[in-house]
Write an enzyme that holds these catalytic residues in place. Structure first.
Site, mmCIF file in Angstrom:
data_model
loop_
_atom_site.group_PDB
_atom_site.id
_atom_site.type_symbol
_atom_site.label_atom_id
_atom_site.label_comp_id
_atom_site.label_asym_id
_atom_site.label_seq_id
_atom_site.Cartn_x
_atom_site.Cartn_y
_atom_site.Cartn_z
ATOM 1 N N TRP A 29 -0.841 -13.987 -1.413
ATOM 2 C CA TRP A 29 -1.304 -13.203 -0.262
ATOM 3 C C TRP A 29 -1.244 -14.116 0.949
ATOM 4 O O TRP A 29 -1.927 -15.143 0.974
ATOM 5 C CB TRP A 29 -2.747 -12.736 -0.469
ATOM 6 C CG TRP A 29 -3.202 -11.833 0.645
ATOM 7 C CD1 TRP A 29 -3.626 -12.207 1.889
ATOM 8 C CD2 TRP A 29 -3.242 -10.398 0.612
ATOM 9 N NE1 TRP A 29 -3.940 -11.098 2.637
ATOM 10 C CE2 TRP A 29 -3.717 -9.978 1.886
ATOM 11 C CE3 TRP A 29 -2.939 -9.428 -0.343
ATOM 12 C CZ2 TRP A 29 -3.892 -8.636 2.205
ATOM 13 C CZ3 TRP A 29 -3.115 -8.108 -0.024
ATOM 14 C CH2 TRP A 29 -3.585 -7.716 1.240
ATOM 15 N N GLU A 85 -3.063 -11.352 -6.579
ATOM 16 C CA GLU A 85 -3.405 -11.893 -5.260
ATOM 17 C C GLU A 85 -3.967 -13.294 -5.442
ATOM 18 O O GLU A 85 -4.812 -13.519 -6.310
ATOM 19 C CB GLU A 85 -4.481 -11.052 -4.550
ATOM 20 C CG GLU A 85 -4.035 -9.697 -4.029
ATOM 21 C CD GLU A 85 -5.127 -9.055 -3.157
ATOM 22 O OE1 GLU A 85 -5.945 -9.807 -2.559
ATOM 23 O OE2 GLU A 85 -5.166 -7.823 -3.082
ATOM 24 N N TRP A 115 0.828 -1.207 0.000
ATOM 25 C CA TRP A 115 0.000 0.000 0.000
ATOM 26 C C TRP A 115 0.869 1.267 0.000
ATOM 27 O O TRP A 115 1.808 1.389 0.781
ATOM 28 C CB TRP A 115 -0.897 0.044 1.212
ATOM 29 C CG TRP A 115 -1.946 -0.992 1.411
ATOM 30 C CD1 TRP A 115 -2.631 -1.213 2.582
ATOM 31 C CD2 TRP A 115 -2.495 -1.940 0.470
ATOM 32 N NE1 TRP A 115 -3.541 -2.232 2.413
ATOM 33 C CE2 TRP A 115 -3.476 -2.691 1.131
ATOM 34 C CE3 TRP A 115 -2.222 -2.227 -0.866
ATOM 35 C CZ2 TRP A 115 -4.207 -3.706 0.507
ATOM 36 C CZ3 TRP A 115 -2.932 -3.237 -1.499
ATOM 37 C CH2 TRP A 115 -3.918 -3.959 -0.817
ATOM 38 N N ASN A 139 -7.119 -0.702 -5.069
ATOM 39 C CA ASN A 139 -7.195 -2.109 -4.701
ATOM 40 C C ASN A 139 -8.630 -2.615 -4.809
ATOM 41 O O ASN A 139 -9.514 -2.137 -4.102
ATOM 42 C CB ASN A 139 -6.700 -2.312 -3.269
ATOM 43 C CG ASN A 139 -6.923 -3.729 -2.778
ATOM 44 O OD1 ASN A 139 -6.499 -4.689 -3.418
ATOM 45 N ND2 ASN A 139 -7.590 -3.875 -1.646
ATOM 46 N N GLU A 140 -8.848 -3.550 -5.724
ATOM 47 C CA GLU A 140 -10.127 -4.240 -5.907
ATOM 48 C C GLU A 140 -11.323 -3.306 -6.063
ATOM 49 O O GLU A 140 -12.266 -3.323 -5.264
ATOM 50 C CB GLU A 140 -10.368 -5.232 -4.756
ATOM 51 C CG GLU A 140 -9.325 -6.322 -4.691
ATOM 52 C CD GLU A 140 -9.663 -7.465 -3.745
ATOM 53 O OE1 GLU A 140 -9.020 -8.523 -3.855
ATOM 54 O OE2 GLU A 140 -10.572 -7.305 -2.905
#
Length: 405
Positions: free
Chosen positions: A361, A319, A85, A200-201
């Site tokens: 992950w 991931e 991140w 993210n996603e």
């Protein structure tokens, strides 16, 4: 492709009594040529990991040493890519206190992460915001806009409200133009960073057509590239199919809709790298291991095929994992999942296909128990899964040497 002169010399980096050896042919920006990633003219394949906690740990003197420890353990297993991140919006120990107001201690933590990654030959994928409220995310951005007088009914206003979009663009610019206090290099000029990730996603359940996200990705990708043309850019997608290619919707988790469109979103010209996430234990709860394995096999292979034949871009399985907190878990089933993903990546790569790597992950190191989530791998424990990780690294490294030769 930018022209470069390669100098085959050794660079010795010494810190705390340790010697790191790098060759200059490992430097340079990773770029895209068709369905491949290349580094200095040779194919690049990345076996890697997620470690979202790196900046958080690096900003605290009591845990800063966990970063080089993790990189050393990863490097010893041949891992060359880490995703983490580059955001922490509001809340406890934020990177961004409020729009445009930054926490220098946290930023210096990220500086340290980038500096250490280079020493261990690890490239970084840096994500710029979260879809979820963990570490702030789009909910925090919308909250900031509400506090500034905007009347917003949904967190999905993150993708449409002009004030929120300007907040996010400001964050992009701040991160990309940041000068690392250790190296003095601006992030946008640092080849240690392999790629930027927009979010993210991403999910936009208020518009399942995918049009809202398509417009947002187009706008933000263009903005980011106007600041930084050196780095690869990816969206951060999980890989759910949408209306642009309805025949593929059969491979989505049952009745799953997220307002994303794997084909359309990745056809945007500024997007260089395709990402896919894989969590059959989350997406097919209560199903048998056999059903999850069948789903994953179709999921992985359909995305590799589409990256190769429709999109013409490299694909990274950014991931994947299996949690020991799910009923019926066994280490052998986790190994089966890793083997399936790794085998598909290698089969594609060895045949000149679009798969460029996979990032499990997540990686942890000892002393970070608060970050355990059921998916973590501690390479120091020497598990059968850790052995699979090393084997995949060796296979991809041999492949790169073969193609380079």
């Amino acid at each position: 492709m930018k022209s470069r002169v390669l100098v085959l010399s050794l660079i010795l980096l010494i810190q705390k009594g340790e010697i790191f050896v790098r060759t200059e042919d490992e430097d340079g920006f990773i770029e895209r040529e068709g369905v491949h990633l290349v580094l200095n003219g040779s194919p690049f394949y990345g076996n890697g990991f997620n470690a979202y906690w790196l900046m958080h740990a690096a900003s605290d003197p009591s845990t800063r040493n966990k970063v080089p420890t993790a990189f050393q353990e990863a490097s010893s297993h041949g891992l060359t890519v880490a995703r983490t991140w580059a955001f922490s919006d509001g809340g406890y120990r934020p990177l961004q206190f409020s729009p445009g107001s930054y926490n220098e201690q946290m930023f210096q933590g990220l500086d340290f992460v980038i500096s250490e990654a280079r020493k261990y030959g690890i490239r970084l994928v840096l994500s710029l915001v979260n879809n979820y409220e963990d570490y702030g995310g789009k909910k925090q951005y919308v909250g900031w806009a509400r506090s500034n007088g905007q009347e917003l009914s949904s967190d999905d206003a993150f993708f449409t409200n002009s004030v929120v979009k300007e907040y996010y663009k400001s964050h992009i610019k701040t991160v990309l133009t940041r000068h690392n206090y250790i190296t003095g290099v601006a992030y946008k000029d640092d080849p240690t960073i392999m790629a930027w990730e927009l979010i993210n996603e991403p999910r936009c359940t208020s518009d399942l057509s995918g049009n809202t996200l398509q417009a947002w990705i187009t706008e933000m990708a263009s903005y980011l590239k106007s600041i930084d043309e050196n780095h690869l850019l990816e969206v951060g997608l999980e890989g759910f199919y949408g209306d642009s290619y309805p025949v593929r919707k059969q491979y989505n988790p049952t009745s799953f809709q997220a307002g994303t469109d794997f084909i359309a979103n990745n056809q945007i010209p500024s997007i260089d790298l395709i990402t896919v996430h894989s969590y059959p234990d989350q997406w097919l709860p209560g199903s048998s291991n056999e059903a999850q394995t069948l789903f994953l096999n179709q999921w992985v292979n359909s995305h590799i095929e589409d990256a190769q034949n429709i999109l013409g871009k490299p694909v990274l399985f950014a991931e994947f994992g299996k949690s020991y907190n799910v009923s019926g878990y066994s280490p052998s089933e986790r190994d089966q999942l890793y083997n399936l993903v790794y085998s598909a990546v290698y089969l594609s790569a060895s045949g000149g296909g679009a798969a460029t790597g996979a990032l499990f992950w997540q990686l942890l190191t000892e002393g970070l128990d608060s970050f355990r989530d059921g998916y973590e791998i501690l390479l120091s424990e020497g598990s059968s899964t850790a052995s699979l990780v090393s084997e995949q690294s060796e296979k991809l490294s041999s492949l790169r040497k073969k193609y380079a030769g």
